[in-house]
Design a protein around this motif. Structure first.
Motif: not given
Length: 355
Positions: A2-5, A32-36
């Protein structure tokens, strides 16, 4: 998934005349992590888990998965046999590298694949962990301190015994050249000529020799054998520095196979006798150098660059590589060409016209 790239990959190949298996993971940088989220930490743990905690119980892999993988392995062996160029490479290698690991398919044989059991596969897996030479490469913006800690602790629990040697031996030169032709239901013929030089050690002159002879569209084989004499569909060459050999491969009409081989000899003998021109040398250098900066296009490219130097005495950067290529002289190229001796000529051939 589910993790892009991000993705995991496993592959087997030859490196330095030894088989190797690699398991790799690619993921975005932590910034680049949206939630740290700590992506590097989670990726390193996932990689360690994939390698060290497989789906196995009581010294055996899952029976159904083993069956599926065995079928997939047999299919990959069939794909080599069904592709004429791959088949010629395999059958030529059996003769050129007789008694050496490179004489066999990386995937093994049908018989070997069919004999794999959940127990034997698990035993081979444990042997790799306990005796294999293990190298860990990481590339990206991180200092990878956390990765080193996680993987170090994970591998520390393995009881490591006698570790296999990384010594890269050159392929043995036959006392006399061996000529073999095998018939196969096909319209054309594929010829592979193996020249060996066990004592050569000029890595960069060898690279340029392979380019000048048959590694680019302005090469001697392309211009003189394919274009001027129209003897073949293609005629190319490559030098292999660890096995210390020059491989020439061509696709021809069966009736032109021997004439093509003679033309290859003539070009090599001309380089030995008269050397190469400065124009040829400069074209080869530009051909090699132009592709080097692409190493930095991806983090995988950087990792692969240094993985490819596993058997070398020291690691060199792409910039150092370019400088070493630029320093090669025409005299050095001529000198390495003189060191090669014909070892094997293998032809996979269809029927000649009228047969």
């Amino acid at each position: 998934m589910e993790l892009y790239g991000a993705w995991l990959e496993n592959k087997i190949d030859f490196n330095g005349r030894r088989r190797y298996s690699s398991v790799s993971i690619w993921l975005p940088d932590d910034r680049f992590a949206l939630e740290g989220e700590k992506l590097e930490r989670e990726g390193s743990r996932l990689l360690a888990e994939c390698i060290l905690r497989p789906n196995a119980k009581n010294g055996a892999f899952d029976a159904e998965i083993t069956r599926l993988m065995r079928t997939e392995l047999i299919d990959s062996i069939d794909s080599v046999i069904n592709d004429k160029r791959s088949l010629a490479g395999y059958r030529g290698a059996r003769i050129a590298y007789e008694g050496e690991p490179a004489s066999e398919l990386i995937q093994g044989t049908h018989e070997q694949a069919e004999q794999v059991t959940p127990e034997s596969a698990y035993k081979a897996y444990r042997r790799m962990l306990e005796r294999g030479h293990i190298e860990i490469y990481a590339s990206g913006r991180s200092d990878f301190a956390e990765t080193e800690k996680i993987l170090g602790e994970a591998f520390a629990g393995i009881d490591r015994g006698e570790i296999c040697s990384l010594c890269a031996k050159p392929s043995a030169l036959k006392p006399q050249p061996k000529y073999v032709t095998e018939k196969f239901p096909m319209q054309q013929a594929i010829t592979r000529m193996y020249f060996k030089a066990p004592d050569t050690d000029d890595r960069f002159a060898n690279i340029l020799l392979g380019m000048i002879l048959g590694g680019m569209t302005t090469s001697r084989f392309f211009e003189n054998i394919r274009e001027k004499q129209s003897l073949c569909y293609y005629c190319s060459s490559v030098t292999r520095r660890l096995s210390k050999e020059l491989l020439v491969y061509s696709g021809v009409e069966p009736q032109n196979a021997e004439r093509t081989q003679a033309a290859v000899f003539a070009e090599i003998e001309d380089v030995c006798k008269n050397g190469v021109t400065e124009e040829e040398l400069e074209c080869a250098k530009l051909e090699v150098i132009d592709g080097i900066p692409a190493v930095y296009d991806t983090v995988g490219g950087i990792a692969n660059w240094y993985m490819g130097q596993l058997h070398d005495e020291e690691y060199i950067t792409p910039e150092e590589y370019i400088e070493k290529i630029r320093a090669v002289t025409a005299e050095r190229v001529q000198a390495v060409c003189k060191m090669y001796t014909l070892d094997t000529v293998f032809t996979l051939s269809g029927e000649e016209a009228g047969e």
